[in-house]
Design a protein around this motif. Structure first.
Motif, PDB file in Angstrom:
ATOM      1  N   ARG A   1       0.832  -1.200   0.000  1.00  0.00           N
ATOM      2  CA  ARG A   1       0.000   0.000   0.000  1.00  0.00           C
ATOM      3  C   ARG A   1       0.868   1.252   0.000  1.00  0.00           C
ATOM      4  O   ARG A   1       0.571   2.227  -0.692  1.00  0.00           O
ATOM      5  CB  ARG A   1      -0.920  -0.004   1.226  1.00  0.00           C
ATOM      6  CG  ARG A   1      -1.994   1.085   1.194  1.00  0.00           C
ATOM      7  CD  ARG A   1      -2.908   0.974   2.414  1.00  0.00           C
ATOM      8  NE  ARG A   1      -3.488  -0.361   2.510  1.00  0.00           N
ATOM      9  CZ  ARG A   1      -3.917  -0.913   3.640  1.00  0.00           C
ATOM     10  NH1 ARG A   1      -3.825  -0.253   4.781  1.00  0.00           N
ATOM     11  NH2 ARG A   1      -4.431  -2.126   3.639  1.00  0.00           N
ATOM     12  N   GLU A   2       1.962   1.227   0.772  1.00  0.00           N
ATOM     13  CA  GLU A   2       2.813   2.408   0.921  1.00  0.00           C
ATOM     14  C   GLU A   2       3.698   2.646  -0.293  1.00  0.00           C
ATOM     15  O   GLU A   2       3.961   3.797  -0.663  1.00  0.00           O
ATOM     16  CB  GLU A   2       3.685   2.260   2.173  1.00  0.00           C
ATOM     17  CG  GLU A   2       2.898   2.136   3.469  1.00  0.00           C
ATOM     18  CD  GLU A   2       3.784   1.762   4.638  1.00  0.00           C
ATOM     19  OE1 GLU A   2       4.841   2.400   4.821  1.00  0.00           O
ATOM     20  OE2 GLU A   2       3.437   0.814   5.376  1.00  0.00           O
ATOM     21  N   GLN A   3       4.190   1.562  -0.902  1.00  0.00           N
ATOM     22  CA  GLN A   3       5.091   1.680  -2.059  1.00  0.00           C
ATOM     23  C   GLN A   3       4.738   0.593  -3.083  1.00  0.00           C
ATOM     24  O   GLN A   3       5.569  -0.265  -3.409  1.00  0.00           O
ATOM     25  CB  GLN A   3       6.549   1.574  -1.612  1.00  0.00           C
ATOM     26  CG  GLN A   3       6.984   2.703  -0.683  1.00  0.00           C
ATOM     27  CD  GLN A   3       8.491   2.768  -0.499  1.00  0.00           C
ATOM     28  OE1 GLN A   3       9.265   2.362  -1.357  1.00  0.00           O
ATOM     29  NE2 GLN A   3       8.924   3.306   0.637  1.00  0.00           N
ATOM     30  N   ALA A   4       3.509   0.667  -3.571  1.00  0.00           N
ATOM     31  CA  ALA A   4       2.996  -0.392  -4.454  1.00  0.00           C
ATOM     32  C   ALA A   4       3.844  -0.565  -5.706  1.00  0.00           C
ATOM     33  O   ALA A   4       4.131  -1.705  -6.115  1.00  0.00           O
ATOM     34  CB  ALA A   4       1.543  -0.086  -4.836  1.00  0.00           C
ATOM     35  N   ASP A   5       4.262   0.532  -6.324  1.00  0.00           N
ATOM     36  CA  ASP A   5       5.045   0.419  -7.561  1.00  0.00           C
ATOM     37  C   ASP A   5       6.348  -0.333  -7.328  1.00  0.00           C
ATOM     38  O   ASP A   5       6.761  -1.166  -8.152  1.00  0.00           O
ATOM     39  CB  ASP A   5       5.340   1.807  -8.142  1.00  0.00           C
ATOM     40  CG  ASP A   5       4.094   2.477  -8.709  1.00  0.00           C
ATOM     41  OD1 ASP A   5       3.080   1.766  -8.903  1.00  0.00           O
ATOM     42  OD2 ASP A   5       4.139   3.693  -8.951  1.00  0.00           O
ATOM     43  N   GLY A   6       7.005  -0.042  -6.209  1.00  0.00           N
ATOM     44  CA  GLY A   6       8.244  -0.735  -5.895  1.00  0.00           C
ATOM     45  C   GLY A   6       8.031  -2.215  -5.643  1.00  0.00           C
ATOM     46  O   GLY A   6       8.825  -3.056  -6.084  1.00  0.00           O
ATOM     47  N   VAL A   7       6.952  -2.555  -4.943  1.00  0.00           N
ATOM     48  CA  VAL A   7       6.631  -3.963  -4.679  1.00  0.00           C
ATOM     49  C   VAL A   7       6.341  -4.692  -5.981  1.00  0.00           C
ATOM     50  O   VAL A   7       6.848  -5.799  -6.228  1.00  0.00           O
ATOM     51  CB  VAL A   7       5.441  -4.076  -3.704  1.00  0.00           C
ATOM     52  CG1 VAL A   7       4.927  -5.518  -3.634  1.00  0.00           C
ATOM     53  CG2 VAL A   7       5.836  -3.588  -2.313  1.00  0.00           C
ATOM     54  N   LEU A   8       5.546  -4.078  -6.851  1.00  0.00           N
ATOM     55  CA  LEU A   8       5.215  -4.707  -8.134  1.00  0.00           C
ATOM     56  C   LEU A   8       6.465  -4.923  -8.981  1.00  0.00           C
ATOM     57  O   LEU A   8       6.607  -5.965  -9.632  1.00  0.00           O
ATOM     58  CB  LEU A   8       4.197  -3.851  -8.890  1.00  0.00           C
ATOM     59  CG  LEU A   8       2.805  -3.774  -8.260  1.00  0.00           C
ATOM     60  CD1 LEU A   8       1.966  -2.710  -8.960  1.00  0.00           C
ATOM     61  CD2 LEU A   8       2.091  -5.120  -8.304  1.00  0.00           C
ATOM     62  N   ALA A   9       7.372  -3.961  -8.939  1.00  0.00           N
ATOM     63  CA  ALA A   9       8.613  -4.102  -9.702  1.00  0.00           C
ATOM     64  C   ALA A   9       9.456  -5.249  -9.163  1.00  0.00           C
ATOM     65  O   ALA A   9      10.014  -6.043  -9.936  1.00  0.00           O
ATOM     66  CB  ALA A   9       9.405  -2.788  -9.661  1.00  0.00           C
ATOM     67  N   GLU A  10       9.557  -5.357  -7.843  1.00  0.00           N
ATOM     68  CA  GLU A  10      10.329  -6.442  -7.232  1.00  0.00           C
ATOM     69  C   GLU A  10       9.708  -7.803  -7.553  1.00  0.00           C
ATOM     70  O   GLU A  10      10.416  -8.765  -7.879  1.00  0.00           O
ATOM     71  CB  GLU A  10      10.425  -6.258  -5.713  1.00  0.00           C
ATOM     72  CG  GLU A  10      11.262  -5.083  -5.258  1.00  0.00           C
ATOM     73  CD  GLU A  10      12.754  -5.277  -5.516  1.00  0.00           C
ATOM     74  OE1 GLU A  10      13.163  -6.365  -5.989  1.00  0.00           O
ATOM     75  OE2 GLU A  10      13.516  -4.333  -5.261  1.00  0.00           O
ATOM     76  N   VAL A  11       8.385  -7.892  -7.457  1.00  0.00           N
ATOM     77  CA  VAL A  11       7.710  -9.164  -7.775  1.00  0.00           C
ATOM     78  C   VAL A  11       7.909  -9.528  -9.242  1.00  0.00           C
ATOM     79  O   VAL A  11       8.169 -10.683  -9.574  1.00  0.00           O
ATOM     80  CB  VAL A  11       6.215  -9.073  -7.417  1.00  0.00           C
ATOM     81  CG1 VAL A  11       5.466 -10.320  -7.926  1.00  0.00           C
ATOM     82  CG2 VAL A  11       6.040  -8.932  -5.911  1.00  0.00           C
ATOM     83  N   GLY A  12       7.819  -8.523 -10.110  1.00  0.00           N
ATOM     84  CA  GLY A  12       8.035  -8.785 -11.539  1.00  0.00           C
ATOM     85  C   GLY A  12       9.408  -9.322 -11.821  1.00  0.00           C
ATOM     86  O   GLY A  12       9.570 -10.297 -12.593  1.00  0.00           O
ATOM     87  N   ARG A  13      10.427  -8.721 -11.216  1.00  0.00           N
ATOM     88  CA  ARG A  13      11.808  -9.211 -11.391  1.00  0.00           C
ATOM     89  C   ARG A  13      11.945 -10.636 -10.867  1.00  0.00           C
ATOM     90  O   ARG A  13      12.579 -11.491 -11.495  1.00  0.00           O
ATOM     91  CB  ARG A  13      12.792  -8.282 -10.668  1.00  0.00           C
ATOM     92  CG  ARG A  13      13.215  -7.076 -11.471  1.00  0.00           C
ATOM     93  CD  ARG A  13      14.394  -6.353 -10.821  1.00  0.00           C
ATOM     94  NE  ARG A  13      13.978  -5.632  -9.641  1.00  0.00           N
ATOM     95  CZ  ARG A  13      13.535  -4.377  -9.668  1.00  0.00           C
ATOM     96  NH1 ARG A  13      13.405  -3.730 -10.818  1.00  0.00           N
ATOM     97  NH2 ARG A  13      13.188  -3.765  -8.542  1.00  0.00           N
TER      98      ARG A  13
END
Length: 259
Positions: free
Chosen positions: A244-256
């Motif tokens: 919730r706080e840094q969704a874009d960063g989490v999505l990027a990490e999961v994608g990698r």
């Protein structure tokens, strides 16, 4: 990829009916990602993250309310020691069976992260990947301090109403299931140490640098004790809810991680 199909599922179990929701990209690929919520959470409290996750990865995403939470039936009893490990063979197994899921990726937030470890261990031949976010691997003083502070906050007038919006009449049970279990003497020696070596799939452990419910000793232990390859990502300036706080960063990490 923008088109998503959403489906709701009602899953009968011996203890009660579970609610689940599924987000499927129009050209879905790969194993479904199954989300396990935190101690006060439910499907609705993931908000738009499941849809974002499905769009960004192309994988189907499934979230469900554990028994006693959200739109699932009330739990017939109080939670007992061992409830973290037991979820793999209870609600999680029921969801897999109902939706005919073979291979899967499991993603758990907070106590759901501990449950995700249990799922990856119990179904090691079927789990392709494990993602933990702000997971607790043992009982730490910081965790207990955060829970005590939250318990005091929920005792203030009107605060329990926030939980009732998502859990209805089950709200008080949800709060006590979290606070009373973690603060009990029986729970003091709990850890995931026995389960972690049974995890053989790749692990991504995400943890906020400022997580008020646990230090980075938790993801360090998760990565150190699992049998498969592990990656630790400490998220700067982030608290207990990175999705919730840094969704874009989490999505990027999961994608990698998934690539």
């Amino acid at each position: 990829m923008t088109g998503l199909q959403t489906h709701e599922h009602w899953i009968a179990t011996a203890q009660g009916t579970l609610f689940a929701q599924e987000w499927s990209p129009s050209q879905a690929q790969g194993a479904p990602i199954i989300l396990l919520h935190d101690s006060l959470g439910c499907v609705a409290l993931w908000r738009d993250f499941p849809a974002q996750l499905a769009r960004s990865t192309g994988h189907p995403v499934i979230a469900y309310d554990r028994l006693g939470f959200g739109r699932s039936d009330a739990h017939p009893d109080r939670l007992r020691l061992g409830f973290v490990e037991a979820e793999a063979r209870q609600g999680f197994a029921a969801v897999r069976e109902h939706l005919h899921i073979d291979a899967f990726i499991v993603f758990g937030h907070s106590v759901g992260g501990g449950m995700a470890v249990g799922c990856a261990a119990a179904f090691a031949d079927h789990c392709q990947g494990l993602i933990t976010e702000s997971a607790q691997a043992f009982v730490e003083a910081r965790t207990l301090e955060g829970i005590r502070a939250a318990d005091l906050q929920f005792a203030e007038p009107g605060q329990l109403q926030r939980l009732r919006r998502y859990h209805g009449d089950k709200a008080e049970w949800v709060l006590r299931a979290w606070v009373d279990n973690w603060l009990s003497e029986d729970f003091a020696e709990w850890s995931l140490d026995a389960l972690l070596p049974q995890v053989h799939c790749p692990l991504l452990s995400l943890h906020g640098e400022n997580d008020e419910f646990g230090s980075q000793a938790h993801p360090e232990r998760l990565v150190a004790l699992t049998s498969g390859p592990g990656v630790l990502r400490l998220i700067p300036g982030c608290g207990h809810v990175p999705h919730r706080e840094q969704a874009d960063g989490v999505l990027a990490e999961v994608g990698r991680f998934l690539r």
